[in-house]
Motif scaffolding. Structure first.
Motif, PDB file in Angstrom:
ATOM      1  N   VAL A 161       0.959  -1.282   0.044  1.00  0.00           N
ATOM      2  CA  VAL A 161      -0.008  -0.092  -0.036  1.00  0.00           C
ATOM      3  C   VAL A 161       0.787   1.301  -0.133  1.00  0.00           C
ATOM      4  O   VAL A 161       0.575   2.230  -0.750  1.00  0.00           O
ATOM      5  CB  VAL A 161      -1.177  -0.197   1.341  1.00  0.00           C
ATOM      6  CG1 VAL A 161      -2.034  -1.160   1.082  1.00  0.00           C
ATOM      7  CG2 VAL A 161      -0.365   0.008   2.215  1.00  0.00           C
ATOM      8  N   ASN A 162       1.909   1.103   0.596  1.00  0.00           N
ATOM      9  CA  ASN A 162       2.938   2.332   0.568  1.00  0.00           C
ATOM     10  C   ASN A 162       3.371   2.518  -0.959  1.00  0.00           C
ATOM     11  O   ASN A 162       3.370   3.616  -1.379  1.00  0.00           O
ATOM     12  CB  ASN A 162       4.188   2.178   1.396  1.00  0.00           C
ATOM     13  CG  ASN A 162       3.823   2.391   2.913  1.00  0.00           C
ATOM     14  OD1 ASN A 162       2.835   2.710   3.043  1.00  0.00           O
ATOM     15  ND2 ASN A 162       4.980   1.749   3.648  1.00  0.00           N
ATOM     16  N   GLY A 163       3.664   1.474  -1.868  1.00  0.00           N
ATOM     17  CA  GLY A 163       4.187   1.551  -2.782  1.00  0.00           C
ATOM     18  C   GLY A 163       3.002   2.159  -3.900  1.00  0.00           C
ATOM     19  O   GLY A 163       3.241   3.125  -4.640  1.00  0.00           O
ATOM     20  N   ALA A 164       1.618   1.827  -3.732  1.00  0.00           N
ATOM     21  CA  ALA A 164       0.526   2.512  -4.229  1.00  0.00           C
ATOM     22  C   ALA A 164       0.389   3.724  -4.102  1.00  0.00           C
ATOM     23  O   ALA A 164       0.116   4.677  -4.858  1.00  0.00           O
ATOM     24  CB  ALA A 164      -0.714   1.427  -3.770  1.00  0.00           C
ATOM     25  N   VAL A 165       0.597   4.158  -2.791  1.00  0.00           N
ATOM     26  CA  VAL A 165       0.499   5.601  -2.464  1.00  0.00           C
ATOM     27  C   VAL A 165       1.401   6.399  -3.097  1.00  0.00           C
ATOM     28  O   VAL A 165       1.204   7.630  -3.702  1.00  0.00           O
ATOM     29  CB  VAL A 165       0.415   5.853  -0.936  1.00  0.00           C
ATOM     30  CG1 VAL A 165       0.198   7.470  -0.742  1.00  0.00           C
ATOM     31  CG2 VAL A 165      -0.781   5.212  -0.199  1.00  0.00           C
ATOM     32  N   ASN A 166       2.500   6.003  -3.123  1.00  0.00           N
ATOM     33  CA  ASN A 166       3.974   6.718  -3.910  1.00  0.00           C
ATOM     34  C   ASN A 166       3.405   6.809  -5.152  1.00  0.00           C
ATOM     35  O   ASN A 166       3.769   7.875  -5.931  1.00  0.00           O
ATOM     36  CB  ASN A 166       4.961   6.103  -3.884  1.00  0.00           C
ATOM     37  CG  ASN A 166       5.701   5.918  -2.261  1.00  0.00           C
ATOM     38  OD1 ASN A 166       5.408   6.787  -1.456  1.00  0.00           O
ATOM     39  ND2 ASN A 166       6.686   5.196  -1.944  1.00  0.00           N
ATOM     40  N   GLY A 167       2.880   5.576  -5.907  1.00  0.00           N
ATOM     41  CA  GLY A 167       2.473   5.763  -7.357  1.00  0.00           C
ATOM     42  C   GLY A 167       1.625   6.625  -7.764  1.00  0.00           C
ATOM     43  O   GLY A 167       1.613   7.429  -8.578  1.00  0.00           O
ATOM     44  N   PHE A 168       0.476   6.801  -6.685  1.00  0.00           N
ATOM     45  CA  PHE A 168      -0.609   7.651  -6.959  1.00  0.00           C
ATOM     46  C   PHE A 168      -0.257   9.083  -7.060  1.00  0.00           C
ATOM     47  O   PHE A 168      -0.464   9.722  -8.098  1.00  0.00           O
ATOM     48  CB  PHE A 168      -1.551   7.522  -6.018  1.00  0.00           C
ATOM     49  CG  PHE A 168      -2.764   8.450  -5.805  1.00  0.00           C
ATOM     50  CD1 PHE A 168      -3.851   8.502  -6.832  1.00  0.00           C
ATOM     51  CD2 PHE A 168      -2.532   9.524  -5.014  1.00  0.00           C
ATOM     52  CE1 PHE A 168      -4.642   9.556  -6.904  1.00  0.00           C
ATOM     53  CE2 PHE A 168      -3.593  10.609  -4.955  1.00  0.00           C
ATOM     54  CZ  PHE A 168      -4.664  10.482  -6.162  1.00  0.00           C
ATOM     55  N   VAL A 169       0.835   9.284  -6.049  1.00  0.00           N
ATOM     56  CA  VAL A 169       1.112  10.921  -6.067  1.00  0.00           C
ATOM     57  C   VAL A 169       1.918  11.067  -7.165  1.00  0.00           C
ATOM     58  O   VAL A 169       2.001  12.147  -8.088  1.00  0.00           O
ATOM     59  CB  VAL A 169       2.075  11.109  -4.787  1.00  0.00           C
ATOM     60  CG1 VAL A 169       2.763  12.562  -5.067  1.00  0.00           C
ATOM     61  CG2 VAL A 169       1.032  11.024  -3.690  1.00  0.00           C
ATOM     62  N   VAL A 170       2.753  10.150  -7.614  1.00  0.00           N
ATOM     63  CA  VAL A 170       3.610  10.450  -8.915  1.00  0.00           C
ATOM     64  C   VAL A 170       3.050  10.516 -10.147  1.00  0.00           C
ATOM     65  O   VAL A 170       2.818  11.389 -11.084  1.00  0.00           O
ATOM     66  CB  VAL A 170       4.805   9.190  -9.172  1.00  0.00           C
ATOM     67  CG1 VAL A 170       5.345   9.492 -10.604  1.00  0.00           C
ATOM     68  CG2 VAL A 170       5.676   9.471  -8.021  1.00  0.00           C
ATOM     69  N   GLY A 171       1.719   9.753 -10.161  1.00  0.00           N
ATOM     70  CA  GLY A 171       0.954   9.549 -11.350  1.00  0.00           C
ATOM     71  C   GLY A 171      -0.093  11.057 -11.498  1.00  0.00           C
ATOM     72  O   GLY A 171      -0.501  11.616 -12.503  1.00  0.00           O
ATOM     73  N   ALA A 172      -0.519  11.474 -10.231  1.00  0.00           N
ATOM     74  CA  ALA A 172      -1.480  12.394 -10.107  1.00  0.00           C
ATOM     75  C   ALA A 172      -0.834  14.024 -10.465  1.00  0.00           C
ATOM     76  O   ALA A 172      -1.585  14.762 -10.775  1.00  0.00           O
ATOM     77  CB  ALA A 172      -2.367  12.380  -8.816  1.00  0.00           C
ATOM     78  N   ALA A 173       0.460  13.981 -10.000  1.00  0.00           N
ATOM     79  CA  ALA A 173       0.907  15.473  -9.923  1.00  0.00           C
ATOM     80  C   ALA A 173       0.517  16.371 -11.217  1.00  0.00           C
ATOM     81  O   ALA A 173       0.537  17.403 -11.071  1.00  0.00           O
ATOM     82  CB  ALA A 173       2.274  15.372  -9.637  1.00  0.00           C
TER      83      ALA A 173
END
Lengths: 200, 200
Positions: free
Chosen positions: A128-140
């Protein structure tokens, strides 16, 4: 700035709270404490929270967890516990929050060291930490068009957690609370976006 | 080696299939094609697959997707589509597969460049790719104790996808199919574990 802090009574959250309240208008929300109570696993409850809170300059989330256990015994249901909570809880706060944050504002989420420097029994949190990191990179990039920055703070095990859970993190070097809080301040008051701010 | 390949008819999967069948006993599984049909979003169907297939030396997953769309319009339900498919589909295959893979064997999953080098409308894939990477990093230590290695291949946009979806990836340099297939071969026949094998 007018800032909503979700999880302002947790180990890290309460230190963020004390720092931010020195110079910002701080609103806190949590499951059982804070100015507003809500359920971060429920989209309806998140929408209601933002409706009540009104326009914001920043959203900070220092909340969310997931179960730990030996890999051989982990079930799909345990993964979904972590997904609903630390992963989609934070993502839904950001998705819904983007409509309530003024241009020039920011979103700051929280992941953690385990997606990069794992421990035994921590696979759900690594995921889930990896997912949250990926979300932030993707959403920016798309949030940038709305004038909103987004970052995620990824802390190592913090000093104040050593007594309670340090034994699960052999050899992990405790991170000073001030250093972790600074990462949130940098995200809120600084200029960067799409960053995984590693504090370990 | 006796290898189960999930997604052996996809853009990348079919190239993996042709390379691996040169020197391995290759069994393929997919939603609609392959030696076995199953539903990777259903734990019961995954369990039944492994029961039918029997003991393996390696599991390779080159399957799973998620919806794309503008961040402002993304819903929780769209995220859960990606979670059930590319994220928990692969994670459940690994969790259940670990009991059917011999000591000395390996698991290889697939994520992708978007968790690190994002595109517009790709936030769900950035998120689930980050989750799969985190899972592999988190799970490696405990799988090591069972004598099983695990890696994840994270490809950029591949040559063979340029015509269909290249327009969504402005400036992304197409990756040669051979280079991507080599990453899977390295994971299966090599020695490393807990690696995110980036091919971009």
């Amino acid at each position: 700035m007018r800032i909503l802090l979700v999880g302002g009574t947790g180990t890290i959250g309460k230190k963020i709270y004390w720092r931010l309240q020195e110079k910002h208008e701080l609103i806190s929300a949590g499951t059982k404490s804070g100015d507003y109570q809500f359920d971060m696993t429920d989209v309806g409850s998140i929408k209601e929270l933002f409706k009540q809170v009104g326009k914001l300059d920043a959203l900070v989330v220092a909340a969310g967890g997931g179960p730990m256990g030996p890999l051989e015994q982990l079930t799909e249901e345990q993964f979904y516990e972590g997904i609903r909570n630390k992963m989609m809880g934070q993502i839904n706060l950001a998705l819904i929050g983007q409509k309530h944050i003024q241009s020039g504002g920011s979103i700051t989420l929280t992941s953690g060291i385990l997606s990069e420097d794992p421990i035994a029994m921590g696979t759900i949190l690594s995921t889930v930490n990896g997912a949250v990191n990926g979300f932030v990179v993707g959403a920016a990039g798309e949030l940038f068009r709305q004038g909103i920055r987004i970052n995620v703070v990824s802390p190592g095990i913090v000093e104040d957690s050593i007594e309670a859970i340090g034994t699960y993190f052999p050899g992990h070097h405790p991170v000073a609370m001030d250093k972790v809080v600074n990462a949130y301040v940098k995200s809120i008051e600084g200029v960067r976006t799409g960053e995984i701010i590693r504090v370990f």
